[in-house]
Motif scaffolding. Structure first.
Motif, PDB file in Angstrom:
ATOM      1  N   SER A 193       5.038   5.074  -4.512  1.00 59.60           N
ATOM      2  CA  SER A 193       5.836   4.268  -5.441  1.00 59.60           C
ATOM      3  C   SER A 193       5.724   2.794  -5.036  1.00 59.60           C
ATOM      4  N   SER A 194       5.874   1.845  -5.978  1.00 60.91           N
ATOM      5  CA  SER A 194       6.281   2.006  -7.367  1.00 60.91           C
ATOM      6  C   SER A 194       5.084   1.665  -8.272  1.00 60.91           C
ATOM      7  N   TYR A 195       4.734   2.604  -9.135  1.00 62.21           N
ATOM      8  CA  TYR A 195       3.559   2.447  -9.989  1.00 62.21           C
ATOM      9  C   TYR A 195       3.882   2.791 -11.435  1.00 62.21           C
ATOM     10  N   LYS A 196       3.085   2.198 -12.343  1.00 64.62           N
ATOM     11  CA  LYS A 196       3.313   2.457 -13.764  1.00 64.62           C
ATOM     12  C   LYS A 196       1.996   2.761 -14.472  1.00 64.62           C
ATOM     13  N   LEU A 197       2.101   3.507 -15.556  1.00 64.07           N
ATOM     14  CA  LEU A 197       0.924   3.963 -16.302  1.00 64.07           C
ATOM     15  C   LEU A 197       0.166   2.803 -16.933  1.00 64.07           C
ATOM     16  N   ASP A 198       0.890   1.803 -17.449  1.00 63.80           N
ATOM     17  CA  ASP A 198       0.249   0.664 -18.124  1.00 63.80           C
ATOM     18  C   ASP A 198       0.062  -0.501 -17.148  1.00 63.80           C
ATOM     19  N   SER A 199      -0.599  -0.233 -16.036  1.00 62.28           N
ATOM     20  CA  SER A 199      -0.763  -1.237 -14.985  1.00 62.28           C
ATOM     21  C   SER A 199      -1.665  -2.391 -15.420  1.00 62.28           C
TER      22      SER A 199
ATOM     23  N   GLN B 110      -3.290  -3.965 -13.033  1.00 61.59           N
ATOM     24  CA  GLN B 110      -4.231  -4.060 -11.914  1.00 61.59           C
ATOM     25  C   GLN B 110      -5.508  -3.260 -12.164  1.00 61.59           C
ATOM     26  N   GLY B 111      -6.659  -3.904 -11.957  1.00 60.76           N
ATOM     27  CA  GLY B 111      -7.943  -3.249 -12.176  1.00 60.76           C
ATOM     28  C   GLY B 111      -8.164  -2.036 -11.296  1.00 60.76           C
ATOM     29  N   ASP B 112      -7.570  -2.048 -10.088  1.00 59.91           N
ATOM     30  CA  ASP B 112      -7.782  -0.938  -9.166  1.00 59.91           C
ATOM     31  C   ASP B 112      -7.063   0.336  -9.584  1.00 59.91           C
ATOM     32  N   SER B 113      -6.274   0.268 -10.663  1.00 60.13           N
ATOM     33  CA  SER B 113      -5.694   1.496 -11.209  1.00 60.13           C
ATOM     34  C   SER B 113      -6.795   2.421 -11.747  1.00 60.13           C
ATOM     35  N   ALA B 114      -8.026   1.928 -11.799  1.00 56.26           N
ATOM     36  CA  ALA B 114      -9.196   2.766 -12.127  1.00 56.26           C
ATOM     37  C   ALA B 114      -9.352   3.907 -11.123  1.00 56.26           C
ATOM     38  N   LEU B 115      -8.662   3.814  -9.985  1.00 57.25           N
ATOM     39  CA  LEU B 115      -8.678   4.891  -8.985  1.00 57.25           C
ATOM     40  C   LEU B 115      -8.332   6.247  -9.595  1.00 57.25           C
TER      41      LEU B 115
ATOM     42  N   GLU C 178      -6.036  14.932  -8.526  1.00 56.60           N
ATOM     43  CA  GLU C 178      -5.295  14.833  -9.784  1.00 56.60           C
ATOM     44  C   GLU C 178      -4.111  13.884  -9.579  1.00 56.60           C
ATOM     45  N   THR C 179      -3.903  12.959 -10.536  1.00 58.06           N
ATOM     46  CA  THR C 179      -2.806  11.991 -10.451  1.00 58.06           C
ATOM     47  C   THR C 179      -1.786  12.273 -11.549  1.00 58.06           C
ATOM     48  N   THR C 180      -0.529  12.424 -11.139  1.00 59.70           N
ATOM     49  CA  THR C 180       0.554  12.651 -12.093  1.00 59.70           C
ATOM     50  C   THR C 180       1.535  11.487 -12.027  1.00 59.70           C
ATOM     51  N   PHE C 181       1.823  10.873 -13.181  1.00 54.09           N
ATOM     52  CA  PHE C 181       2.771   9.763 -13.239  1.00 54.09           C
ATOM     53  C   PHE C 181       4.185  10.299 -13.423  1.00 54.09           C
ATOM     54  N   GLY C 182       5.105   9.821 -12.569  1.00 49.53           N
ATOM     55  CA  GLY C 182       6.509  10.173 -12.696  1.00 49.53           C
ATOM     56  C   GLY C 182       7.321   8.940 -13.023  1.00 49.53           C
ATOM     57  N   ASP C 183       8.600   8.938 -12.658  1.00 46.00           N
ATOM     58  CA  ASP C 183       9.471   7.796 -12.891  1.00 46.00           C
ATOM     59  C   ASP C 183       9.178   6.728 -11.837  1.00 46.00           C
ATOM     60  N   ASN C 184       8.277   5.798 -12.177  1.00 47.39           N
ATOM     61  CA  ASN C 184       7.875   4.725 -11.256  1.00 47.39           C
ATOM     62  C   ASN C 184       7.071   5.230 -10.058  1.00 47.39           C
ATOM     63  N   THR C 185       6.521   6.447 -10.147  1.00 47.42           N
ATOM     64  CA  THR C 185       5.752   7.006  -9.030  1.00 47.42           C
ATOM     65  C   THR C 185       4.434   7.591  -9.532  1.00 47.42           C
ATOM     66  N   ILE C 186       3.516   7.792  -8.589  1.00 47.28           N
ATOM     67  CA  ILE C 186       2.339   8.618  -8.839  1.00 47.28           C
ATOM     68  C   ILE C 186       2.263   9.672  -7.742  1.00 47.28           C
ATOM     69  N   THR C 187       1.891  10.892  -8.131  1.00 47.01           N
ATOM     70  CA  THR C 187       1.676  11.958  -7.152  1.00 47.01           C
ATOM     71  C   THR C 187       0.204  12.351  -7.187  1.00 47.01           C
ATOM     72  N   LEU C 188      -0.439  12.257  -6.028  1.00 46.20           N
ATOM     73  CA  LEU C 188      -1.852  12.593  -5.880  1.00 46.20           C
ATOM     74  C   LEU C 188      -1.956  13.989  -5.285  1.00 46.20           C
TER      75      LEU C 188
END
Length: 408
Positions: free
Chosen positions: A240-246, A248-253, A263-273
């Motif tokens: 945390s803290s991450y968002k789907l509509d980032s 940042q270019g490195d969100s290409a990760l 696999e990346t799952t977006f939660g409430d201000n989080t990502i789970t890898l």
């Protein structure tokens, strides 16, 4: 200089990490706050670069030393050029004095700025006499560091007539340019990006007071993508803290590491890898829009015994070190085989990794952090480990918290 040994480690199956605000977003917003004091900022990066940027912007000294902070050097060159009546010398480390700044200086001079070189033509230190700039049209080669482009865009609304910036050729690191424009729009500055022309309207008025929350740093998240990719199936890390509509270019990760079974799952201000599959095929990525994650990807591939071809890396030669040469040197010490050009890297698949190799970090935070996940395979030594403070000061503490074993 602190050298640490990462013993062979295993991460916890499920764990969570809070990562500091994006250095890229923070440095842009810190400059905008200096231009528009009515802005309030939250979750600012605790990195060396952002701390140096903060201190420089409030300093009353006539000599400002930004050490290794390349972003600060570029952004502050533009900032001080428009500080009417202020005279400063911007300087930095030995490596900083080898990093080119001529393209940005010439663009600012074209707009009317008063900037002179103190030592070597085209390189810091530079002497800047701030003044009002009324010219508003300038051209720049599009394949240069996006920081030159962003530096001009960040001050554009304070130019008497705004800015019309024409980019010549194919644009490098478009996401970083769009990040800058997105932040300008967010605070109320009008911009337009059509074809190869970027326009920013002048804004002499105060902005509406507002609070901006900095998203956490995707470049810092890259090391956890690597850790999960190298770990056993089922391993997961929540960040945390991450968002789907980032911005940042490195969100290409998220898309890139699907190729490694993450696999990346977006939660409430989080990502789970989560590691959901193994995929050992050769990897081919064009990283022109996300060059800062090249080291992470190369080391991930090496750890997994996978060949890779990485292109779009021409800006890596002017970073904290020549990152292409550094990657080749250190991976080959570990037993890998690497071929580089001035803009690409090819890694051959390999089965063995040499143990307890001492990794040189070249004053480059990303060298230290990118090689750390190898401890999941073999014990490894990291030289000058505190260099991570440039972007991620708590990196080693966070690794220990998820299961890495570190000895001083």
């Amino acid at each position: 200089m602190q050298t640490i040994t990462l013993q062979k480690s295993q991460t916890d199956k499920q764990t969570a990490v809070q990562i500091t605000g994006s250095k890229s977003e923070s440095n842009r917003l810190l400059l905008l706050k200096a231009l528009y004091p009515e802005l309030e900022l939250d979750n600012i990066s605790n990195s060396d670069d952002s701390n140096l940027m903060t201190k420089a912007l409030v300093s009353t000294s006539d000599v400002i030393d930004i050490h290794h902070a390349g972003t600060a050097m570029r952004f502050l060159t533009a900032f001080f050029a428009v500080q009417d009546g202020r005279e400063v010398v911007l300087t930095g480390s030995k490596r900083m004095k080898e990093r080119p700044i001529k393209i940005l200086v010439e663009a600012l001079q074209h707009l009317g700025a008063d900037i002179q070189y103190v030592e070597n033509d085209g390189f810091p230190p530079i002497k800047i006499k701030g003044k009002k700039l009324s010219k508003h049209e300038v051209s720049l080669k599009a394949n240069v560091s996006s920081q030159y482009i962003s530096a001009l865009l960040l001050i554009a609304s304070k130019l008497e007539n705004g800015l019309e910036l024409t980019l010549e050729g194919d644009i490098t690191s478009v996401p970083y340019v769009k990040m800058t424009l997105g932040l300008l729009e967010e605070i109320g500055v009008s911009t337009k990006f059509e074809g190869n022309v970027i326009s920013v309207k002048p804004n002499a008025r105060a902005l509406t007071p507002q609070k901006l929350v900095v998203e956490s740093d995707w470049s810092s998240a890259s090391y956890y993508f690597s850790i999960v990719a190298i770990s056993d199936l089922g391993t997961q890390v929540t960040l945390s803290s991450y968002k789907l509509d980032s911005l940042q270019g490195d969100s290409a990760l998220v898309e890139i590491y699907k190729h490694f079974g993450v696999e990346t799952t977006f939660g409430d201000n989080t990502i789970t890898l989560k590691k959901v599959s193994d995929n050992k095929t050769t990897k081919t990525f064009n990283l022109v829009n996300a060059p800062d994650i090249a080291q992470t990807i190369a080391v991930t591939c090496f750890a997994l015994g996978i060949a890779c071809d990485l292109t779009g890396l021409h800006t890596l030669k002017i970073k904290e070190t020549d990152r292409l040469v550094a990657l080749k040197t250190e991976i080959e010490k570990l037993g890998g085989k690497v071929t580089i050009t001035d803009k690409s890297l090819h890694l051959e698949a390999s089965k063995e990794i040499n143990e307890l190799v001492s990794i040189a970090t070249y004053n480059d935070h990303r060298m230290a952090m990118a090689f750390a996940p190898l401890a999941l395979k073999v014990p490894i030594v990291i030289e000058d480990a505190q260099v991570v403070s440039k972007s991620y000061p708590t990196f080693w503490d966070d690794l220990e918290a998820i299961g890495f074993k570190i000895a001083q």
